[in-house]
Design an enzyme around this catalytic site. Structure first.
Site, short mmCIF file in Angstrom:
data_model
loop_
_atom_site.label_atom_id
_atom_site.label_comp_id
_atom_site.label_asym_id
_atom_site.label_seq_id
_atom_site.Cartn_x
_atom_site.Cartn_y
_atom_site.Cartn_z
N CYS A 1 -2.44 -6.50 21.76
CA CYS A 1 -3.74 -7.08 21.45
C CYS A 1 -4.30 -7.73 22.71
CB CYS A 1 -3.62 -8.12 20.33
SG CYS A 1 -5.17 -8.99 19.95
N GLY B 1 -8.12 -6.59 9.06
CA GLY B 1 -6.90 -6.08 9.67
C GLY B 1 -6.77 -6.56 11.10
N ARG B 2 -7.62 -6.00 11.97
CA ARG B 2 -7.52 -6.33 13.40
C ARG B 2 -7.75 -7.81 13.67
NH1 ARG B 2 -11.86 -2.23 15.51
NH2 ARG B 2 -12.68 -2.72 13.43
N CYS C 1 -11.92 -4.11 20.32
CA CYS C 1 -11.72 -3.23 21.47
C CYS C 1 -10.79 -2.07 21.15
CB CYS C 1 -11.18 -4.02 22.66
SG CYS C 1 -9.49 -4.65 22.42
N CYS D 1 -11.37 -11.47 17.36
CA CYS D 1 -11.07 -10.07 17.65
C CYS D 1 -12.26 -9.48 18.41
CB CYS D 1 -10.83 -9.31 16.35
SG CYS D 1 -10.71 -7.52 16.54
N GLN E 1 0.84 -1.19 0.00
CA GLN E 1 0.00 0.00 0.00
C GLN E 1 0.88 1.25 0.00
OE1 GLN E 1 -2.48 1.61 3.45
NE2 GLN E 1 -4.04 0.47 2.29
N TYR F 1 -6.50 11.02 3.74
CA TYR F 1 -5.11 11.22 3.35
C TYR F 1 -5.05 11.94 2.00
CZ TYR F 1 -4.30 8.13 7.29
OH TYR F 1 -4.30 7.59 8.55
N CYS G 1 -5.23 -2.43 19.97
CA CYS G 1 -4.15 -2.36 18.98
C CYS G 1 -3.98 -0.94 18.45
CB CYS G 1 -4.42 -3.34 17.83
SG CYS G 1 -6.03 -3.14 17.02
N ARG H 1 -7.94 2.39 -2.71
CA ARG H 1 -8.83 2.43 -1.54
C ARG H 1 -9.50 3.80 -1.50
NH1 ARG H 1 -7.24 0.94 4.78
NH2 ARG H 1 -9.19 -0.19 5.17
#
Length: 275
Positions: free
Chosen positions: A263, A222-223, A249, A246, A7, A77, A252, A125
């Site tokens: 984590c 991701g998480r 929460c 996951c 990316q 961004y 991370c 993205r």
């Protein structure tokens, strides 16, 4: 057997001068409401410089063996900054109506394809809804998506938000699962390239439901992979009872500027090389 993309991103106005070595670059001299540093409106030469920089990044990724690259055009961004009517107030070739606000990201896509070959995949993205007044909304996101595909984008990764709307950007446990799936479906219905959905798709059954419903062609996690790096293998092998879920929460996220990623359910994160 996995494929991997690198990316490529530029923070635009969503950074601080102390990190950027001077005023942040942005399409217009409008500060980010969160970061607040005064950005400098980019000149034509600046824009040309960054197009070349994105190309060089893509070429390095290609030489390193990457299967493709993804341009981070979401979350406020730089590329998102050009796409958004909230942050791009230019009245030249790089801003104004939707087509002109698409000019910079489309130029980056075309330049990468020219430099790396038409068969080298480029994903983009994008935030299909910024959730801020005057920002990108879903119907305009369709027009943006079509411009990106016409420029050569091979995949669209549909997210949402920017720093101002960050409450939704990394949806936590008290927000719905798959909150952006309908945005992905909205884009998918309008373009001919594969669409990736993202956003709290950690539970395999939730991700599978998004795919089976036709809302997206792929899902991004991701998480969930921080919580259980073997998540995809467990799904493939049918051992879902072994998945370490996951919790959304965001421990991370809270730890990301620290010395070690943390984590709640995976104490090995950050210590994978320890004996």
């Amino acid at each position: 057997g996995a494929r991997f993309f690198v990316q490529l991103s530029h923070a635009g106005r969503q950074t601080l001068a102390e990190f950027a070595g001077g005023p942040p670059w942005a399409p217009s001299a409008i500060p980010c409401p969160v970061m607040r540093d005064q950005p400098r409106a980019m000149t034509d030469d600046d824009i040309a410089t960054l197009i070349r920089a994105f190309v060089r990044g893509a070429q390095r990724a290609q030489r390193a063996g990457a299967d493709g690259v993804e341009l981070h055009g979401a979350h406020g961004y730089l590329i998102c900054g050009f796409l958004s009517p909230d942050s791009n107030r230019r009245d030249d070739a790089w801003g104004g109506d939707t087509d002109r606000r698409c000019a910079f990201p489309c130029a980056v896509v075309r330049a990468i394809k020219d430099a790396c070959g038409q068969e080298f995949p480029v994903s983009v993205r994008l935030s299909a809804d910024e959730y801020v007044q005057g920002g990108i909304h879903p119907d305009e996101a369709v027009r943006i998506a079509r411009n990106l595909v016409a420029a050569g984008a091979d995949v669209l990764h549909v997210s949402a938000c920017n720093y101002e709307s960050m409450f939704w950007n990394i949806p936590t446990y008290f927000l719905p699962e798959a909150p952006f799936a309908l945005l992905a479906a909205h884009i998918r219905a309008a373009v001919s390239v594969p669409v990736i959905a993202v956003g709290r798709l950690h539970r395999p059954e939730v991700a599978a439901a998004v795919l089976r419903s036709g809302q997206a062609d792929f899902v991004a996690i991701g998480r969930g992979l921080i919580a259980d790096p073997n998540l995809v293998r467990r799904v493939r092998d049918g051992t879902l009872e072994q998945v370490r879920p996951c919790l959304a929460c965001n421990r991370c996220i809270a730890s990301i500027n620290g010395a070690t990623l943390e984590c709640t359910v995976n104490p090995d994160v950050g210590f994978e090389g320890r004996e």
